[in-house]
Design an enzyme around this catalytic site. Sequence first.
Site, mmCIF file in Angstrom:
data_model
loop_
_atom_site.group_PDB
_atom_site.id
_atom_site.type_symbol
_atom_site.label_atom_id
_atom_site.label_comp_id
_atom_site.label_asym_id
_atom_site.label_seq_id
_atom_site.Cartn_x
_atom_site.Cartn_y
_atom_site.Cartn_z
ATOM 1 N N PRO A 643 43.082 54.547 34.826
ATOM 2 C CG PRO A 643 42.715 56.202 36.089
ATOM 3 C CD PRO A 643 43.537 55.512 35.962
ATOM 4 C CD GLU A 716 36.678 38.267 28.771
ATOM 5 O OE1 GLU A 716 36.407 37.409 28.088
ATOM 6 O OE2 GLU A 716 37.474 38.080 29.909
HETATM 7 MO MO1 MOS Z 1 39.218 35.977 26.589
HETATM 8 S S1 MOS Z 1 37.794 35.190 25.768
HETATM 9 O O1 MOS Z 1 39.003 35.195 28.494
HETATM 10 O O2 MOS Z 1 40.638 36.074 25.751
#
Ligand code: MOS
Length: 750
Positions: A643, A716
Site C-alpha cells: 500500500p 499509470e
Molecule cells: Mo510505460 S509509458 O508503459 O513505461
Amino acid sequence: MAETLQFPTGHVRLGSNAGQPITRRDGALKVTGAATYAADNRPDGLLYAVYAASSIARGRVTHLDVAAAKAHPGVVEVMTTANRPPLARDPDAKVHMFSWRLEALQDDRVRYAGQPVAVVIASTLEAATEGARLLAPRYESEAPRTGLDDGEAFAPEAVGVGAPPSFDKGDVEAGLEAAAHRVETQYETPAQYHNALEPHAIVAAWEGDHLTVDVPNQAIAIARNDFASFFGIPPENVTLRSPFIGGGFGSKAILNGPQILCILAARMTGQPVKLVLTRQQMFGPVGHRGATRQALRIGTDADGRLTALEHRASAMTSRFDDFLEPAANASQNIYATPAMRQIHTGVRADIGTPGPMRAPGEASGSAALECAMDEAAEALGIDPLEFRLINYAETDPASGKPFSSKALRQCYAEGAKRFGWAGRPLAPRQMRDDAGHLVGWGVGTAMFPAPMFQAKARAVVREDGSGLVEISAVEMGQGALTALAQIAADGLGIDQDRLEFRAGNSELPDGGVAGGSGHTATAGSAIFAAGSDAIRKLADIATEDEASPLFGAGNAGVVARGGRLYRADDETRSASYSDIMARAGLAEIEGEGTGARNPANAEDYAMFSHGAVFAEVKVDPELCQIRVSRLVGAFAAGRIINPRLAESQLTGGMIWGIGFALHEETVLDPRTGRPVNGDFAGYHIPVNADAPSVEALLVGEDDPYVNALGVKGVGEIGITGTVGAIANAVRHATGVRVGRFPIHIGALLG
Ligand code: MOS
C-alpha cells in the site's frame, strides 16, 4: 502440493509479506548513494563520447570541422557518417512492434532538431564536449514544419503499439440526431518530454564479440536482443545491466540512437565508452508524448444518458516513423453508450518520433474526454459526478464483456466523501476562500488497462532455509524490487529478510517489460509460480520422508510459512525447510515459473483498473494564477501488494496530472523547429509548492480473473482522471473553459 496453494477461484494464497506497507528494500542504497546507475560505471580505460546535435530540424549536414575537433587535446576519435562502422541491422528498419527507427549516422539527412550528427570520443568528458563544439556543423536547411496545422496528414494503420486506429459501435449519427442535448468540443494537448531525473546514459564495453552495456532499460530482454541484432552477435553475447533506473516513464522502454552510437564508439576505439545525454539533449532523439488535437461529440437524452460518443484525435509523429498517441481509444471503455466511434489521424512533421509516455493515449485522451463529459453535464444542468454515475458502464462499452472486477462506484463514493463533494454548487464562480480567490471543484474518471505480458523467474530454497529469486525485473523508482520481493517471499513461504532478490540484469530469467502498468502482475506471477514450484518439490520430499512430521500429508496438503511446512489439517505437525533438506541431503531446491494471462479469462473479461479523482483549484481573480489546492483520488486496482508504494505511484501519477493540466509543454520555434524551452529552466514540472495536498485512497477490490495473484496495476492510472478533474475545477472556479493544455493564465485573462 500445488492444489493446496490455490484458491478454487484462481486466486493463490499469498502469505504475510504481500499486503504490507514496508519501505523500499533499496531505500538505504539510494539515500547513501550506494545504488549504481548506468553513468556511475567507470571501467578501466573508459573514454567519453559526446555527440553534436543538429541545430536545424530539416535538411542536410554539409560540413563538419572534423580536423578542428581531432586537433583538440584529449580527443581520440571523431565518428561521422564517413567513418561510422557498419551495423548488422538497418537503423531505418522497423523490426518488431517495439522497435523505433533510429538515427545512427546512417546518412547526412537531418530529420529533427537535436538529432545526433557526429560523435566525438575523448579521454575526458570536457575534451569530448569541447571537441563536439568544435565540429561547428554547417547545413543545407529547409523550412521545417513542426505544428499540427502545417504537418502532412495521413490515415494510420495502427496507433500506440499496434492498436487499431478506429473503432465503431452502433450508429453515432443517429444517436446524435436523437439526442436531447449535444456537445461538440475540441481540446489540444502539447508535446511533453519524459525528462526523468536520470537522463539517458550508457556505458558500453566490448570484450572480443561480447558486449556489456550498463544502460537503464525497462525491457531488458527485448533490448538485449535488439543490441545483438544491431551488432550481428547472438543475444547471449550481450550482457545488459540495469539494476537501478532514475525514472523511465516509457522513454527507457525503447532503444534510441545515442545508445547505438556509444556502442559503435566503443567498437571503433576498442575501449569502453560512456555517453550521457545532457538535459538539453533529452529533447529530441529519445521520445516524447506527441501533441494531439481531439474533437468530441457527445449526445445525451433528457435524463442524461449518453446516446452517442464520438472521439476523433489527430496525433503528431515524425517524418520517418509512425508512433501515434492513441488518444481517442481512451474513451472506449469508460461510459455506457449505445453508439460510439473513435478515429485517429496521423500528422507528420519535422520532429523526433514520439513514443510511449506514462499512460500513452489514456493521459491525453482522458483529459479531453473528461472535460467533454463535464461540458455535457453542464448542458444538462446535472452534477458532474451524478452524470458519470448515470452513465456508469456495467459491462465494457466496447466489447460488451463483463469486467473482471470494477469497484469504480466505490471509488466515486469514497473519493467524494473524503473530498467533501456534496454541496458543490452547480454553477461556476460560486465559491471563494478567505483570501478572495475563486474556488472550483472538478471530477474526472480514471481508468487504465490491466495487461499482462510474458515473464519467467527462478526460485531457490537453500539448505539454511533462506531463499533466492532471480528475474530480470526492472526497478525504475516505482518500487518493483520491493513489491516483487514481497511476492517472492510469499511464493517461497519465507520472511522477506530471508530472501535474496536478484533483478535488473539480462543474465537472469526474462522478467518481461516494466511498462503498461503490468510489471507487478506479470513478473509477480512468474515469481510466485517459481516459488510455488520449489515449495512443491520440497513438500514432495517431506511428505514421502518417513522421518518427517509431514510424512503422509499428501492428501491433506501442506502450508508453507516462515520457512516451515505445516500440515494443513494439523498445524502442530511441521518441519523447517532446513531440516527437510538436511535429511534429504540437498543443498538447494530450485523452482521455475512463468507469468502470462490465462487466455480463457482474457477472452471472457475486460480488465481495467479504475479510479475517481477530485480536484480543488484556487484562482486569483485579478492575476488568474491557478493553484491546485487539493487532490483526492480513490483507486481500485485489484490486490495491492504494498500500500505504501502503491500510494506513492498513484500520488506520483496525480502530480504528473497537475503538470499536464497546468505546466508541461514543449514549445517548438516554428522558424527553426528547435525547442525554445528545452531544459528544466523552461520546461516546467510541478514542484512541492504546486502540489500541497495530494491524497490517494486505495479501494479494496477482489479480482479472481485478472491473474492468479489478483493484481492489476497502479503505475499509470493516477495521471488519467486528474488532468480532466483539474481543468473542470478551473472551469468551475472561473466560468472559463480552456480548450488547450496546459491551461495558461493568459487563457483565463481572455
Ligand atoms: Mo510505460 S509509458 O508503459 O513505461
